[in-house]
Design a protein around this motif. Structure first.
Motif, PDB file in Angstrom:
ATOM      1  N   ARG A  71       0.700  -1.453  -0.099  1.00 62.44           N
ATOM      2  CA  ARG A  71      -0.019  -0.140   0.035  1.00 62.44           C
ATOM      3  C   ARG A  71       0.835   1.218   0.088  1.00 62.44           C
ATOM      4  NH1 ARG A  71      -4.929   0.548   0.834  1.00 62.44           N
ATOM      5  NH2 ARG A  71      -6.463  -1.263   1.115  1.00 62.44           N
ATOM      6  N   LYS A  72       1.811   1.363   0.892  1.00 60.26           N
ATOM      7  CA  LYS A  72       2.721   2.538   0.791  1.00 60.26           C
ATOM      8  C   LYS A  72       3.640   2.767  -0.465  1.00 60.26           C
ATOM      9  CE  LYS A  72       6.332   4.356   3.882  1.00 60.26           C
ATOM     10  NZ  LYS A  72       7.608   4.777   3.358  1.00 60.26           N
ATOM     11  N   ARG A  73       3.994   1.569  -0.857  1.00 55.63           N
ATOM     12  CA  ARG A  73       4.890   1.681  -2.102  1.00 55.63           C
ATOM     13  C   ARG A  73       3.938   2.168  -3.289  1.00 55.63           C
ATOM     14  NH1 ARG A  73       6.350  -3.512  -3.480  1.00 55.63           N
ATOM     15  NH2 ARG A  73       7.195  -2.794  -5.467  1.00 55.63           N
ATOM     16  N   LEU A  74       2.694   1.756  -3.310  1.00 56.27           N
ATOM     17  CA  LEU A  74       1.746   1.780  -4.412  1.00 56.27           C
ATOM     18  C   LEU A  74       1.169   3.479  -4.317  1.00 56.27           C
ATOM     19  CD1 LEU A  74      -0.069   1.075  -6.920  1.00 56.27           C
ATOM     20  CD2 LEU A  74      -1.593   0.104  -5.357  1.00 56.27           C
ATOM     21  N   GLY A  75       1.063   3.887  -2.978  1.00 53.21           N
ATOM     22  CA  GLY A  75       0.546   5.334  -2.829  1.00 53.21           C
ATOM     23  C   GLY A  75       1.780   6.133  -3.149  1.00 53.21           C
ATOM     24  N   GLU A  76       2.945   5.878  -2.684  1.00 55.27           N
ATOM     25  CA  GLU A  76       4.029   6.931  -3.197  1.00 55.27           C
ATOM     26  C   GLU A  76       4.200   6.724  -4.648  1.00 55.27           C
ATOM     27  OE1 GLU A  76       7.063   5.207  -0.733  1.00 55.27           O
ATOM     28  OE2 GLU A  76       6.560   6.190   0.792  1.00 55.27           O
ATOM     29  N   ALA A  77       4.082   5.886  -5.198  1.00 58.21           N
ATOM     30  CA  ALA A  77       4.025   5.859  -6.849  1.00 58.21           C
ATOM     31  C   ALA A  77       3.105   6.554  -7.580  1.00 58.21           C
ATOM     32  CB  ALA A  77       4.444   4.401  -7.186  1.00 58.21           C
ATOM     33  N   LEU A  78       2.027   6.472  -7.089  1.00 60.14           N
ATOM     34  CA  LEU A  78       0.749   7.046  -7.729  1.00 60.14           C
ATOM     35  C   LEU A  78       0.619   8.273  -7.198  1.00 60.14           C
ATOM     36  CD1 LEU A  78      -1.757   4.379  -6.955  1.00 60.14           C
ATOM     37  CD2 LEU A  78      -0.845   4.847  -9.210  1.00 60.14           C
ATOM     38  N   GLU A  79       1.174   8.657  -6.205  1.00 62.72           N
ATOM     39  CA  GLU A  79       0.787  10.407  -5.886  1.00 62.72           C
ATOM     40  C   GLU A  79       1.385  11.276  -6.917  1.00 62.72           C
ATOM     41  OE1 GLU A  79       1.751  13.390  -2.321  1.00 62.72           O
ATOM     42  OE2 GLU A  79       2.277  11.343  -2.104  1.00 62.72           O
ATOM     43  N   PRO A  80       2.680  11.055  -7.665  1.00 60.08           N
ATOM     44  CA  PRO A  80       3.159  12.021  -8.592  1.00 60.08           C
ATOM     45  C   PRO A  80       2.364  11.822  -9.834  1.00 60.08           C
ATOM     46  CG  PRO A  80       4.906  10.620  -7.764  1.00 60.08           C
ATOM     47  CD  PRO A  80       3.719  10.137  -7.340  1.00 60.08           C
ATOM     48  N   LEU A  81       1.615  11.079  -9.935  1.00 55.57           N
ATOM     49  CA  LEU A  81       0.689  10.985 -11.136  1.00 55.57           C
ATOM     50  C   LEU A  81      -0.555  11.659 -11.082  1.00 55.57           C
ATOM     51  CD1 LEU A  81       1.587   7.334 -12.297  1.00 55.57           C
ATOM     52  CD2 LEU A  81       2.550   9.331 -13.257  1.00 55.57           C
ATOM     53  N   GLY A  82      -0.721  11.911  -9.843  1.00 51.64           N
ATOM     54  CA  GLY A  82      -2.159  12.814  -9.364  1.00 51.64           C
ATOM     55  C   GLY A  82      -3.212  11.819  -8.778  1.00 51.64           C
ATOM     56  N   PHE A  83      -3.077  10.494  -8.588  1.00 50.51           N
ATOM     57  CA  PHE A  83      -3.759   9.553  -7.801  1.00 50.51           C
ATOM     58  C   PHE A  83      -3.406   9.570  -6.523  1.00 50.51           C
ATOM     59  CE2 PHE A  83      -2.687   7.879 -12.308  1.00 50.51           C
ATOM     60  CZ  PHE A  83      -4.114   7.933 -12.699  1.00 50.51           C
ATOM     61  N   ALA A  84      -4.449   9.125  -5.607  1.00 52.90           N
ATOM     62  CA  ALA A  84      -4.361   8.576  -4.189  1.00 52.90           C
ATOM     63  C   ALA A  84      -4.884   7.546  -3.897  1.00 52.90           C
ATOM     64  CB  ALA A  84      -4.996  10.162  -3.289  1.00 52.90           C
ATOM     65  N   LEU A  85      -4.337   6.827  -2.716  1.00 48.34           N
ATOM     66  CA  LEU A  85      -5.141   5.751  -2.312  1.00 48.34           C
ATOM     67  C   LEU A  85      -6.390   6.100  -1.374  1.00 48.34           C
ATOM     68  CD1 LEU A  85      -2.472   3.237  -1.368  1.00 48.34           C
ATOM     69  CD2 LEU A  85      -3.708   3.452  -3.760  1.00 48.34           C
ATOM     70  N   LEU A  86      -7.479   5.521  -1.316  1.00 48.74           N
ATOM     71  CA  LEU A  86      -8.683   6.047  -0.485  1.00 48.74           C
ATOM     72  C   LEU A  86      -8.638   5.006   0.605  1.00 48.74           C
ATOM     73  CD1 LEU A  86     -11.250   6.781  -2.970  1.00 48.74           C
ATOM     74  CD2 LEU A  86      -9.957   8.471  -1.772  1.00 48.74           C
ATOM     75  N   GLU A  87      -8.869   5.353   2.028  1.00 55.93           N
ATOM     76  CA  GLU A  87      -8.952   4.607   3.162  1.00 55.93           C
ATOM     77  C   GLU A  87     -10.243   4.492   3.600  1.00 55.93           C
ATOM     78  OE1 GLU A  87      -6.272   2.570   3.406  1.00 55.93           O
ATOM     79  OE2 GLU A  87      -5.025   3.655   2.130  1.00 55.93           O
ATOM     80  N   SER A  88     -10.870   5.643   4.025  1.00 47.18           N
ATOM     81  CA  SER A  88     -12.176   5.532   4.403  1.00 47.18           C
ATOM     82  C   SER A  88     -13.256   5.079   3.708  1.00 47.18           C
ATOM     83  CB  SER A  88     -12.374   6.803   5.361  1.00 47.18           C
ATOM     84  OG  SER A  88     -13.131   8.002   4.365  1.00 47.18           O
ATOM     85  N   THR A  89     -14.260   4.487   4.376  1.00 47.80           N
ATOM     86  CA  THR A  89     -15.301   4.053   3.445  1.00 47.80           C
ATOM     87  C   THR A  89     -16.160   5.162   2.759  1.00 47.80           C
ATOM     88  OG1 THR A  89     -16.874   3.676   5.517  1.00 47.80           O
ATOM     89  CG2 THR A  89     -15.539   1.911   4.871  1.00 47.80           C
ATOM     90  N   LYS A  90     -16.214   6.303   3.660  1.00 48.34           N
ATOM     91  CA  LYS A  90     -16.829   7.633   3.245  1.00 48.34           C
ATOM     92  C   LYS A  90     -16.152   7.952   1.809  1.00 48.34           C
ATOM     93  CE  LYS A  90     -19.330   8.802   7.195  1.00 48.34           C
ATOM     94  NZ  LYS A  90     -19.723   9.917   8.157  1.00 48.34           N
ATOM     95  N   SER A  91     -14.763   8.161   2.159  1.00 45.75           N
ATOM     96  CA  SER A  91     -13.887   8.578   0.924  1.00 45.75           C
ATOM     97  C   SER A  91     -13.961   7.572  -0.235  1.00 45.75           C
ATOM     98  CB  SER A  91     -12.473   8.612   1.295  1.00 45.75           C
ATOM     99  OG  SER A  91     -12.336   9.489   2.162  1.00 45.75           O
ATOM    100  N   VAL A  92     -14.276   6.396  -0.103  1.00 44.03           N
ATOM    101  CA  VAL A  92     -14.556   5.282  -1.072  1.00 44.03           C
ATOM    102  C   VAL A  92     -15.565   5.372  -1.688  1.00 44.03           C
ATOM    103  CG1 VAL A  92     -14.647   2.867  -1.626  1.00 44.03           C
ATOM    104  CG2 VAL A  92     -12.862   3.785  -0.017  1.00 44.03           C
ATOM    105  N   LEU A  93     -16.733   5.711  -1.054  1.00 43.58           N
ATOM    106  CA  LEU A  93     -18.164   5.922  -1.411  1.00 43.58           C
ATOM    107  C   LEU A  93     -18.301   7.329  -2.267  1.00 43.58           C
ATOM    108  CD1 LEU A  93     -20.671   4.729  -1.688  1.00 43.58           C
ATOM    109  CD2 LEU A  93     -21.558   5.632   0.618  1.00 43.58           C
ATOM    110  N   ILE A  94     -17.657   8.222  -1.916  1.00 37.95           N
ATOM    111  CA  ILE A  94     -17.648   9.647  -2.489  1.00 37.95           C
ATOM    112  C   ILE A  94     -16.834   9.247  -4.107  1.00 37.95           C
ATOM    113  CG2 ILE A  94     -16.657  11.823  -2.465  1.00 37.95           C
ATOM    114  CD1 ILE A  94     -19.129  11.743  -0.667  1.00 37.95           C
ATOM    115  N   SER A  95     -15.665   8.665  -3.956  1.00 35.67           N
ATOM    116  CA  SER A  95     -15.025   8.353  -5.095  1.00 35.67           C
ATOM    117  C   SER A  95     -15.770   7.548  -6.008  1.00 35.67           C
ATOM    118  CB  SER A  95     -13.823   7.649  -4.677  1.00 35.67           C
ATOM    119  OG  SER A  95     -12.906   7.295  -5.998  1.00 35.67           O
ATOM    120  N   ARG A  96     -16.436   6.592  -5.554  1.00 34.61           N
ATOM    121  CA  ARG A  96     -17.218   5.637  -6.379  1.00 34.61           C
ATOM    122  C   ARG A  96     -18.404   6.471  -7.033  1.00 34.61           C
ATOM    123  NH1 ARG A  96     -19.235   0.438  -4.309  1.00 34.61           N
ATOM    124  NH2 ARG A  96     -19.664   0.066  -6.460  1.00 34.61           N
TER     125      ARG A  96
END
Length: 192
Positions: free
Chosen positions: A52-77
Motif C-alpha cells: 500500500r505504501k509503495r503503491l501510494g508513493e508511486a501513484l501520488e506524482p501521477l495525481g492519484f491517491a489511495l482511499l482509506e475511509s469508507t466514506k471517501s471510497v463511497l464519494i469516489s465511487r
C-alpha cells in the motif's frame, strides 16, 4: 464472490488513460493484480502495508491517491459512476434516471448518497453532474462533429433549449459562442 480485502480504491482515476497509468505502476512495482477499473484495482492477494505504501508513493506524482475511509471510497465511487455515465457511456439514454442508477450500483439509498456527497464535497450531486455534463458538452462542441441536437440527445437533456440554458448558466455563453472560440476553457475531470 470478489474478496473486498484485495480491492484498493484510488482517487482521480477518471479515464481509460488513468487505468493504463495505474496498470503501468502496478507492473513496475511487481504487484500482481487481477482487474483494474475506474476508481479501483483488484489485487491477486490482499495487499501488505508495504504494498500500500509503495503503491501510494508511486501513484501520488501521477495525481492519484489511495482511499482509506469508507466514506471517501463511497464519494469516489459516486464520482466515478457519474464520470463514466457522462463521459464514457455512448449507449442510448438509460431507462432509469441517474439517481436510481447510483443507488442501485452503490447499494445505498439515494438520499443518503446525496447528503454524504454534499457534506463532504460542499456541492450537491446534481451540481456535480451538471459540471460533468457541461465539460462533456464543451468537449463535443470543440470537436465539432455533432449538432447541438445530437449532443443534447447523447447527454440525456430533455431538449436543446434545456442544454443551452444550462450551458449559458454555467459558462456565461451560449453553446454556439463557445463553439466559435479558438481556445475553450476546458477543465480536467478530476478538478471539477
Amino acid at each position: 464472490m470478489m474478496n473486498t480485502d484485495n480491492v484498493i480504491h484510488i482517487k482521480n482515476m477518471v479515464c481509460p488513460r488513468c487505468i493504463m497509468a495505474v496498470e503501468q505502476v502496478l507492473n513496475q512495482l511487481k504487484i500482481p493484480f487481477t482487474h483494474i477499473e475506474l476508481g479501483a484495482i483488484t489485487l491477486a492477494h490482499a495487499p501488505t502495508d508495504t504494498d500500500r505504501k509503495r503503491l501510494g508513493e508511486a501513484l501520488e506524482p501521477l495525481g492519484f491517491a489511495l482511499l482509506e475511509s469508507t466514506k471517501s471510497v463511497l464519494i469516489s465511487r459516486i464520482k466515478t459512476l457519474i464520470i463514466d455515465y457522462v463521459h464514457h457511456d455512448d449507449t442510448d439514454p438509460m431507462k432509469v434516471n441517474l439517481s436510481t442508477y447510483l443507488a442501485d450500483n452503490l447499494h445505498h439509498d439515494y438520499s443518503y448518497l446525496s447528503r454524504l456527497f454534499s457534506s463532504v464535497e460542499g456541492i450537491t450531486i446534481e451540481k456535480y453532474i451538471t459540471s460533468q455534463k457541461i465539460e462533456r458538452v464543451k468537449e463535443l462542441l470543440f470537436y465539432d462533429e455533432l449538432t447541438l441536437s445530437e449532443i443534447a440527445f447523447k447527454l440525456h437533456y430533455s431538449s436543446v433549449a434545456h442544454l443551452s440554458s444550462q450551458f449559458k448558466k454555467e459558462t456565461g455563453m451560449t453553446p454556439t459562442a463557445f463553439r466559435q472560440m479558438k481556445k475553450p476553457d476546458h477543465k480536467p475531470l478530476d478538478k471539477l
